[in-house]
Design a protein around this motif. Structure first.
Motif, mmCIF file in Angstrom:
data_model
loop_
_atom_site.group_PDB
_atom_site.id
_atom_site.type_symbol
_atom_site.label_atom_id
_atom_site.label_comp_id
_atom_site.label_asym_id
_atom_site.label_seq_id
_atom_site.Cartn_x
_atom_site.Cartn_y
_atom_site.Cartn_z
ATOM 1 N N TYR A 114 -14.965 44.467 -83.101
ATOM 2 C CA TYR A 114 -14.718 45.597 -82.216
ATOM 3 C C TYR A 114 -13.363 45.493 -81.526
ATOM 4 C CZ TYR A 114 -18.919 48.466 -82.248
ATOM 5 O OH TYR A 114 -19.899 49.344 -82.610
ATOM 6 N N THR A 115 -12.742 46.660 -81.361
ATOM 7 C CA THR A 115 -11.513 46.811 -80.575
ATOM 8 C C THR A 115 -11.834 47.649 -79.339
ATOM 9 O OG1 THR A 115 -10.872 48.793 -81.791
ATOM 10 C CG2 THR A 115 -10.120 46.666 -82.675
ATOM 11 N N ASN A 116 -10.822 47.907 -78.523
ATOM 12 C CA ASN A 116 -11.054 48.707 -77.312
ATOM 13 C C ASN A 116 -11.522 50.117 -77.658
ATOM 14 O OD1 ASN A 116 -10.284 46.603 -75.619
ATOM 15 N ND2 ASN A 116 -8.126 47.161 -75.710
ATOM 16 N N ASP A 117 -10.938 50.710 -78.694
ATOM 17 C CA ASP A 117 -11.361 52.053 -79.102
ATOM 18 C C ASP A 117 -12.803 52.063 -79.587
ATOM 19 O OD1 ASP A 117 -8.838 52.973 -78.481
ATOM 20 O OD2 ASP A 117 -8.079 52.770 -80.537
ATOM 21 N N ASP A 118 -13.199 51.000 -80.268
ATOM 22 C CA ASP A 118 -14.586 50.927 -80.734
ATOM 23 C C ASP A 118 -15.558 50.835 -79.571
ATOM 24 O OD1 ASP A 118 -13.874 50.995 -83.444
ATOM 25 O OD2 ASP A 118 -13.447 48.848 -83.445
#
Length: 422
Positions: A114-118
């Motif tokens: 996961y990234t921040n957008d996810d």
């Protein structure tokens, strides 16, 4: 009904065993005739599905190897297999292909990083609609299609007998059960499913923590090596970086089992190093031994070598902990009892619902089966965590970070020297 079906199946199995025994006796006689020219001595034991040869002394020509002999003894033509064996084979192959398509191959899609957008999308208020619209594309739901279809078919048969049957056949007995036993056992079934899921999640989370620790220790180990090794030992530093990255990829391939060890390491290690690692039956353990030898042969002092050896010990602990998770499932008796209890409970539930729900028993049974079987299946899917964890992302991060440290070491030494002069 269950005991009646069990008795019928036992009769069928008995007839198949007798038929199979006659065929295996004929096959054993043909095997003895084949082995006669090769002077094989020993006893030949025939069981219901296999031929075992206890060969005392044998002089076999090169054209008939022992492996070929074993295949000759155990191989049967599909047309000569008993009816039960052919049915079991087709049944098992069908479900094996189904699982391979809907479950095993799609486990790759669950290796999420996961990234921040996810995370923003994950906690969005639109997740309810998004999850409902994607329900029919869910790998869990698609993987449960055979089981859910079976229970839906049982519900349809029960409804046909109890609702439609009396309209055409007089004095047709009603097949119904009271709801009381299901209300009593629902709590026990819930506890079994909750414990099963929690135990599997603990294994999944422990695997993730182990790989997180591996990432931390790998970066720390390379940082120590680039600092403690002499400035003129660039070849030792480069080898240290290679073997540290190779350990992560080798551990990933070793735990998953379906990945090629050579293809994982050939882009990291030198040809001689690769051959040595592949020659060892346990490549991750071989890589740790090489790292230990490198630390001992370096020119660093005892304290520095001890600090680096602690990280190698941590690598070994992570390897052992991952092997423990991989080779030790949740007690099989618990898994089997939960599956049997859930299967029986869902198979008999339509007999209790048909009195009040009528035709609604069919969709209600399908919905309940999806929910309960989905909870049980999620626990089974995450019980072995390494094929669903994003281990390749962690290994690639270790490799990229180690190479970055190696390429920036001269700049780091220069900055450290300039800071000291000031």
């Amino acid at each position: 009904i269950l005991y009646l079906l069990r008795g019928i199946w036992k009769k069928v199995e008995l007839g198949c065993e007798r038929s199979e025994g006659l065929q295996m006796n004929a096959f054993a006689a043909s095997t003895v005739r084949v082995l006669a020219p090769f002077h094989v001595t020993g006893s030949l034991t025939v069981h219901s599905r296999r031929v075992h040869s206890n060969i005392g002394t044998a002089r076999l020509p090169s054209s008939l190897s022992r492996g070929r002999l074993e295949r000759l003894q155990t191989k049967q033509s599909p047309s000569r297999m008993p009816i039960c064996a052919r049915f079991d084979s087709v049944f098992a192959q069908g479900f094996s292909r189904f699982d391979e398509h809907f479950k095993e191959k799609n486990r790759i899609e669950r290796r999420n990083v996961y990234t921040n957008d996810d995370w923003v999308r994950h906690r969005s208020s639109t997740r309810y609609w998004r999850h409902m619209l994607s329900a029919f594309n869910s790998q869990i739901v698609l993987g449960l299609l055979p089981a859910v279809s079976f229970f839906t078919l049982v519900a349809a048969i029960v409804v046909g007998i109890n609702v439609v049957g009396p309209q055409y056949i007089s004095n047709l007995p009603v097949l119904r059960l009271p709801m009381g036993p299901f209300n009593i056992t629902a709590a026990s079934l819930s506890l079994l499913l909750v414990f099963r899921t929690n135990a599997s999640y603990d294994r999944w989370w422990e695997g993730r923590k182990l790989w997180g620790l591996l990432l931390i220790r790998s970066r720390d180990f390379v940082r120590q090596g680039l600092t403690f090794f002499s400035r003129d030992e660039d070849h030792m530093k480069a080898r240290l970086v290679r073997y540290t990255s190779a350990f992560n990829f080798a551990l990933k391939a070793y735990l998953r089992g379906d990945e090629d060890m050579r293809s994982e390491l050939e882009t990291i290690l030198e040809p001689e190093e690769l051959q040595a690692a592949l020659a060892d039956p346990h490549p991750p353990n071989h890589i740790l031994f090489v790292l230990s030898a490198m630390v001992q042969r370096s020119n660093m002092n005892t304290l520095q070598a001890s600090r680096m050896d602690e990280n190698i010990t941590t690598f070994s602990d992570i390897l052992g902990a991952c092997e423990r998770i991989l080779k030790t499932p949740i007690p099989l008796s618990y898994t089997r009892h939960t599956s049997r209890f859930l299967f029986t409970w869902l198979a008999l539930l339509p007999f209790a619902m048909v009195g009040e729900c009528g035709w609604l028993t069919v969709p209600a049974e399908a919905f309940i089966a999806v929910v309960l079987l989905g909870i049980e299946d999620i626990g089974v899917q995450i019980e072995e965590p390494f094929s669903v964890l994003a281990c390749e992302a962690i290994a690639k991060a270790v490799d990229a970070n180690n190479k970055s440290l190696f390429n920036q070491q001269e700049q780091a030494w220069k900055l450290a020297g300039e800071g000291m002069e000031e």
